[in-house]
Design a protein around this motif. Sequence first.
Motif, PDB file in Angstrom:
ATOM      1  N   GLY A 215       0.772  -1.423  -0.033  1.00 32.52           N
ATOM      2  CA  GLY A 215       0.042   0.045   0.193  1.00 32.52           C
ATOM      3  C   GLY A 215       0.899   1.304  -0.070  1.00 32.52           C
ATOM      4  N   GLN A 216      -0.004   2.474   0.054  1.00 31.79           N
ATOM      5  CA  GLN A 216       0.763   3.783   0.077  1.00 31.79           C
ATOM      6  C   GLN A 216       1.463   4.094   1.578  1.00 31.79           C
ATOM      7  OE1 GLN A 216      -1.198   6.765  -1.850  1.00 31.79           O
ATOM      8  NE2 GLN A 216      -2.584   5.470  -3.045  1.00 31.79           N
ATOM      9  N   ILE A 217       0.670   3.450   2.781  1.00 32.11           N
ATOM     10  CA  ILE A 217       1.338   3.719   4.004  1.00 32.11           C
ATOM     11  C   ILE A 217       2.517   2.910   4.023  1.00 32.11           C
ATOM     12  CG2 ILE A 217       0.773   3.797   6.325  1.00 32.11           C
ATOM     13  CD1 ILE A 217      -2.087   4.234   5.866  1.00 32.11           C
TER      14      ILE A 217
END
Length: 312
Positions: free
Chosen positions: A284-286
């Motif tokens: 993901g982006q986190i």
Amino acid sequence: MEKSPDERPSRPLNEQRRTFYDENGTRHEPRRDRDRPEAARSGNSGSKPDYKPRYPHRPAADRSIDMLFGLRPIQEALSAGRTLEKIYLLRGTKNSITQEITELAKAATIPVSLVPLEKLNDLTRKNHQGAVAFVSPIDYAPLDSILAGLFEAGKTPLLLLLDRVTDVRNFGAIARNAECLGVHAIVVPSRGAAQINGDALKTSAGALNLIPVCREPNLKETISFLQHSGVQVVACTEKADTSLETASVDFTGPVAVLMGSEEDGISPEYLRLADYKVRIPMAGQIGSLNVSVASGIMLFEVLRQRLMSVDK
């Protein structure tokens, strides 16, 4: 143009009041002043109102069940070997009792903080005499005894080291992960660790009553001790080049998994000491996980490798 108060439509008073329901689903009308005893409405202090308090669920400001206050009670508790979580002493107080408390606490690896009067007054409303201590709901275990016992029993040690994990609920969740996935002991520093209290016990779902917790005064020395005892230390950090899914680190032998705080991760000095550094793959982006979730993933990989090695 905004309407004046006189132009706004008015509703009957009973339509403006809310309807309340109790836990059994019974409907109740809101309390009106005329429903209260006359003494309560008039402010007469000569008699107590017989209606229930508005917020009966609020806890008392003083949590004396979980704490000791006063110099002499804390001194006696330490002398009796009672397990304390942390001690707060009034800054600038120096006498024979405070000196003895400090010495006994140091010997038992109990952290002592010198704080201003305002801090002590926030902790309790009682006459604390410049000393407050939190009672630990568990007894800490000596790491060297646990490690020796595991080797003598022919078991392969699996330990979990926590560097500055201070959130109580995170700690409780980590303890639950650790107990479910076969960790033999959790190791925390005497300073900069979450306070083990009722919230931690509840979040752990009782795991803290089952898994030993070791409180060490110096994690650097603890890591060195484990390595000299044949336990490899594996640090979980997003800065590592090695990814966990490659299974390039062998977890089937004696191992201690090192996890760091969510704010700063693992201290650089501990990272340098670790035998291996691995990161959890992310899609993901986190860029990071909650430490309790990350610990569960790391410990599952240890258990997976160990179960597979048994099947071979």
